[in-house]
Design an enzyme around this catalytic site. Structure first.
Site, PDB file in Angstrom:
ATOM      1  N   GLY A  34      -7.005 -33.972  17.824  1.00  0.00           N
ATOM      2  CA  GLY A  34      -8.484 -34.457  17.983  1.00  0.00           C
ATOM      3  C   GLY A  34      -8.404 -34.810  19.881  1.00  0.00           C
ATOM      4  O   GLY A  34      -7.746 -34.565  20.580  1.00  0.00           O
ATOM      5  N   ASN A 110      -4.573 -41.710  10.992  1.00  0.00           N
ATOM      6  CA  ASN A 110      -5.394 -40.872  10.727  1.00  0.00           C
ATOM      7  C   ASN A 110      -6.476 -40.317   8.997  1.00  0.00           C
ATOM      8  O   ASN A 110      -5.517 -40.689   8.247  1.00  0.00           O
ATOM      9  CB  ASN A 110      -4.374 -39.591  11.043  1.00  0.00           C
ATOM     10  N   TYR A 253      -5.912 -24.294   8.272  1.00  0.00           N
ATOM     11  CA  TYR A 253      -6.543 -24.937  10.162  1.00  0.00           C
ATOM     12  C   TYR A 253      -6.217 -26.146  10.605  1.00  0.00           C
ATOM     13  O   TYR A 253      -5.695 -25.418  11.868  1.00  0.00           O
ATOM     14  CB  TYR A 253      -8.217 -24.809  10.192  1.00  0.00           C
TER      15      TYR A 253
END
Ligand code: SF4
Length: 478
Positions: A34, A110, A253
């Site tokens: 982020g 999160n 990813y």
């Protein structure tokens, strides 16, 4: 190259004389999770101080501002947050510091609470005032509820009210508490520094940054407390009653290659996916090139299995941020060109296998394929190290809407034609799941399979909370 916005990164530490500096380094190493905002909250045992700002960690805490010095305390939590179109403002930056009847608490989250909107409506009806459009804020309101503060374990009681994905850090004036949702959707790890302080982080790469040792994961449904007595643990759901649903996209990813998540190294899982891809979809070619960085491990695996040489056809510039930060597609395309340049000598007159971690919208992939053709590639075979992404995520990852997902309404042939490649193949879901160590049913695969472990009927979009923010903007503009 994926065009999805990742979730957030969190880091916490207790009892270290350099707790704040180590939180800063930990957040740096989690920056890939982020880039929209960053923040650190710290406590001296009595009082919590908090600073949040917009942008990357190095910008928010840049040298000369004296912020880290002012935060200097022996316990801290930190947060990096991803970028979204409507919620990009300071009120949504975390840690989220509040004060209630039992004192101060800072929260870093999160994930995505799928019942946050319903809970917020309920609390607003009772007169609660919210100061952000952030789903995390509802947790503080739950903690502050008079009937909750008197429970034997108020935090455990509150967590049982939450639904969805959450890895959470709480900083109370005298302790850090780390909690993970009963499905363990997002990762959360426990570590120990060289001087014996305990720390927690989304990924173990944060421990590497501060030379801490990985101990274990915070288990699904567990609360781990870091305080003056060391580490203690309790469960707010009975262990073993819920089958985990770890996000497999973390392996594909999000997570850094060097990290251990869900009990194993990300790079190794990606390499196995590459090998599996080569077994399932071989093709005659001269060279295997990755779309860096997240496609690199899978391309190594593909090359190893196929015997076709690996080379770097794309070179990545590390001096620009992730492309989704730009607000429009045309600007994102330009940023991609800046970020990935082609080594023409590697691809000219060659039959090229391009290995990518995933294809979501397909727009940037299409641009890269065109660039490869212009650079003289004779054939281009795209191999994708995860199955076709067909469904949105409701557990903390912001995907494009279903209609914008390349594979949601296209056949393989149509995808091939759209991307202008000679062939395109994806790893199978079963094959991908075999590349990780846990049983297949221990992972969430909803964005590929459409099977949502937490029923979709209960799900609200993470950004539904932002209707509140949108209304505010509307009023200002009218
Ligand atoms: S839907 Fe996809 S991105 Fe979301 S938690 Fe599940 S596997 Fe991860």
């Amino acid at each position: 190259m994926t065009q999805i916005k990742e979730d957030c990164g969190i880091f916490g530490i207790f009892g270290d004389p350099q707790a704040v500096q180590k939180t800063y380094f930990g957040l740096h190493s989690l920056q890939h999770r982020g880039q929209e905002s960053a923040g650190i909250a710290s406590s001296n045992g009595d009082l919590i101080h908090c600073f949040t700002g917009m942008g990357q960690v190095s910008r928010v805490f840049r040298t000369g501002r004296g912020i880290l010095e002012r935060l200097d305390n022996p316990m801290a939590i930190g947060h990096v947050r991803y970028s979204t179109s409507n919620s990009s403002n300071l009120s949504n930056a975390q840690p989220f510091l509040s004060e209630y009847s039992r004192g101060q608490v800072a929260v870093a989250h999160n994930g995505n609470l799928i019942n946050a909107d319903l809970l917020r409506d309920e609390y607003e009806a009772y007169g609660h005032i919210f100061k952000s459009s952030n789903d995390t804020e509802i947790i503080v309101h739950l903690l502050a509820k008079p009937s909750h503060v008197t429970k034997p374990d108020p935090l455990g009681h509150v967590l049982n009210h939450l639904q969805g994905a959450y890895s959470l850090l709480f900083l109370f004036p005298d302790r850090v508490e780390a909690a993970r949702d009963p499905y363990g959707i997002r990762p959360l790890c426990l570590g120990k520094t060289k001087n014996g302080a305990f720390c927690v982080a989304s990924e173990t790469c944060a421990f590497d940054a501060i030379e801490a040792t990985y101990i274990r994961e915070v288990e699904p449904g567990e609360i781990v407390t870091l305080d003056g007595r060391g580490v203690s643990s309790r469960f707010f759901v009975t262990p073993g009653t819920i089958t985990p649903a770890h996000c497999f996209f973390e392996h594909v990813y999000f997570a850094k290659q060097s990290s251990i998540i869900f009990g194993e190294n990300v790079h190794e899982v990606r390499k196995r996916c590459g090998r599996q891809l080569a077994i399932e979809h071989p093709v005659d070619a001269d060279v295997v090139i990755p779309v860096p960085d997240s496609g690199t491990s899978a391309a190594i695996g593909y090359s190893t299995e196929s015997g076709i040489p690996f080379d770097m056809g794309f070179v990545r510039s590390h001096y620009i941020g992730r492309t989704f930060i730009s607000p429009t597609q045309s600007l994102r395309d330009l940023e991609v060109n800046l970020k990935l340049t082609i080594v023409k000598e590697v691809v000219r007159d060659k039959r090229v296998i391009v290995v990518d971690d995933s294809v979501v919208r397909g727009t940037t992939t299409k641009g890269k394929i065109r660039s490869l053709r212009q650079a003289g590639a004779k054939q281009i075979h795209l191999r994708v190290a995860c199955p076709p992404v067909k469904n949105p995520c409701f557990y903390g990852v912001h995907f494009p809407i279903r209609e914008e997902l390349l594979a949601s309404q296209r056949t393989l042939e149509e995808i091939r034609d759209y991307l202008e490649v000679d062939s395109v193949e994806y790893i199978s879901l079963e094959g991908m799941l075999r590349c990780a160590s846990l049983p297949a049913d221990h992972y969430c695969t909803a964005c590929w399979s459409g099977k949502y472990r937490i029923p979709v009927s209960m799900v609200v979009n993470k950004f539904s909370m932002e209707r509140h923010q949108m209304q505010l903007f509307d009023e200002i503009e009218s």
